[in-house]
Design a protein around this motif. Structure first.
Motif, PDB file in Angstrom:
ATOM      1  N   ALA A  26     -12.417  -3.863  -3.823  1.00  0.00           N
ATOM      2  CA  ALA A  26     -11.387  -4.028  -4.854  1.00  0.00           C
ATOM      3  C   ALA A  26     -10.040  -3.497  -4.355  1.00  0.00           C
ATOM      4  O   ALA A  26      -9.002  -4.133  -4.568  1.00  0.00           O
ATOM      5  N   ASP A  30      -6.379  -5.771  -3.518  1.00  0.00           N
ATOM      6  CA  ASP A  30      -5.177  -5.498  -4.301  1.00  0.00           C
ATOM      7  C   ASP A  30      -3.931  -5.664  -3.422  1.00  0.00           C
ATOM      8  O   ASP A  30      -3.678  -4.854  -2.535  1.00  0.00           O
ATOM      9  N   GLU A  31      -3.159  -6.713  -3.687  1.00  0.00           N
ATOM     10  CA  GLU A  31      -1.985  -7.022  -2.860  1.00  0.00           C
ATOM     11  C   GLU A  31      -0.959  -5.896  -2.856  1.00  0.00           C
ATOM     12  O   GLU A  31      -0.355  -5.615  -1.820  1.00  0.00           O
ATOM     13  N   GLU A  32      -0.741  -5.256  -3.984  1.00  0.00           N
ATOM     14  CA  GLU A  32       0.248  -4.179  -4.051  1.00  0.00           C
ATOM     15  C   GLU A  32      -0.242  -2.939  -3.294  1.00  0.00           C
ATOM     16  O   GLU A  32       0.519  -2.310  -2.562  1.00  0.00           O
ATOM     17  N   SER A  40      -3.699  -7.748   1.684  1.00  0.00           N
ATOM     18  CA  SER A  40      -5.013  -7.852   1.037  1.00  0.00           C
ATOM     19  C   SER A  40      -5.999  -8.597   1.928  1.00  0.00           C
ATOM     20  O   SER A  40      -5.609  -9.368   2.806  1.00  0.00           O
ATOM     21  N   SER A  97      -6.360   3.673  -4.640  1.00  0.00           N
ATOM     22  CA  SER A  97      -6.266   2.645  -5.669  1.00  0.00           C
ATOM     23  C   SER A  97      -5.038   2.898  -6.536  1.00  0.00           C
ATOM     24  O   SER A  97      -4.650   4.049  -6.766  1.00  0.00           O
ATOM     25  N   ARG A  98      -4.433   1.832  -6.994  1.00  0.00           N
ATOM     26  CA  ARG A  98      -3.205   1.958  -7.790  1.00  0.00           C
ATOM     27  C   ARG A  98      -3.394   2.830  -9.026  1.00  0.00           C
ATOM     28  O   ARG A  98      -2.482   3.534  -9.434  1.00  0.00           O
TER      29      ARG A  98
END
Length: 180
Positions: A26, A30-32, A40, A97-98
Motif C-alpha cells: 500500500a 501511494d504516488e504521493e 509508485s 505512510s502518509r
C-alpha cells in the motif's frame, strides 16, 4: 526473520516480516508517499522490493526496520540502515505512510536507528540521500543534526534522479544524540 528489536517511546522497530507485506504494498502504491523515492510501484514490483529488504537483513545483517506504531500495532513504514552496492555511503533512510506524517515518527525512528548504526554496526559516517524538492525529508535530516553536503549521483537505475547528500559523522551524532 530473527533480528534486533528497538523500542522507542511510541514505536517498535524490527526486521521486515511477511505480515508487513500488505502495508508495504500500500505504501509503495501511494504516488504521493513515493514521489521522491522512485515513484509508485505495482504490487509485483512492491513484492520484489519487499524481498530486497528482507534479503538485506539476511545477507548484510541489517536493513531498514519495519516501523510499528506501538499504540495501534499498525505497520507505518520503514526506517533505518541501507547500503546497497555502489551506494554513495552508509545511509539511514525513511519512508512512512502518509497517515503517519507530521507526528515526528520519522525523526524518532531515524534517531534510534542512527544509534544502532553507530553503536552496533560501527558506522563512522551516516548519510541521507534526499531529493532536493523533498522539504519534509530535509526537515527530518535537520532535526537529526545532519547538514547538506551537496549534490550526489546515485547508481543506476536512479542516476538521472536529482539527489542531495545530507549527513554527519558518527562523532557528530554521538555529540548530538538525545537532542533529535
Amino acid at each position: 526473520m530473527q533480528g534486533p528489536v528497538i523500542e522507542t517511546a511510541r514505536l517498535l522497530l524490527r526486521p521486515t516480516a511477511l505480515e508487513d507485506f500488505e502495508s508495504w504494498a500500500a505504501l509503495q502504491a501511494d504516488e504521493e508517499a513515493t514521489r521522491y523515492i522512485g515513484g509508485s510501484q505495482p504490487r509485483a514490483a512492491a513484492w520484489r522490493s519487499f524481498l530486497t529488504m528482507a534479503g538485506a537483513w539476511s545477507l548484510q545483517g541489517f536493513g531498514m526496520f519495519s516501523v510499528i506504531e506501538r499504540e495501534s500495532g499498525r505497520w507505518i513504514g520503514r526506517v533505518g540502515p541501507w547500503y546497497p552496492a555502489e551506494w554513495p555511503g552508509t545511509e539511514i533512510g525513511w519512508s512512512l505512510s502518509r497517515e503517519s506524517w507530521g507526528r515526528g515518527y520519522a525523526t524518532e525512528a531515524a534517531a534510534a536507528t542512527m544509534d544502532f548504526a553507530v553503536d552496533v554496526l560501527g558506522w563512522t559516517d551516516i548519510i541521507h540521500s534526499i531529493d532536493p524538492r523533498n522539504a519534509g525529508s530535509q526537515a527530518v535530516a535537520r532535526r537529526l543534526g545532519s547538514v547538506l553536503r551537496g549534490p550526489q549521483k546515485l547508481p543506476a537505475p536512479y542516476e538521472n534522479e536529482p539527489s542531495e547528500v545530507w549527513g554527519q559523522t558518527a562523532a557528530q551524532w554521538r555529540t548530538r544524540r538525545g537532542t533529535a
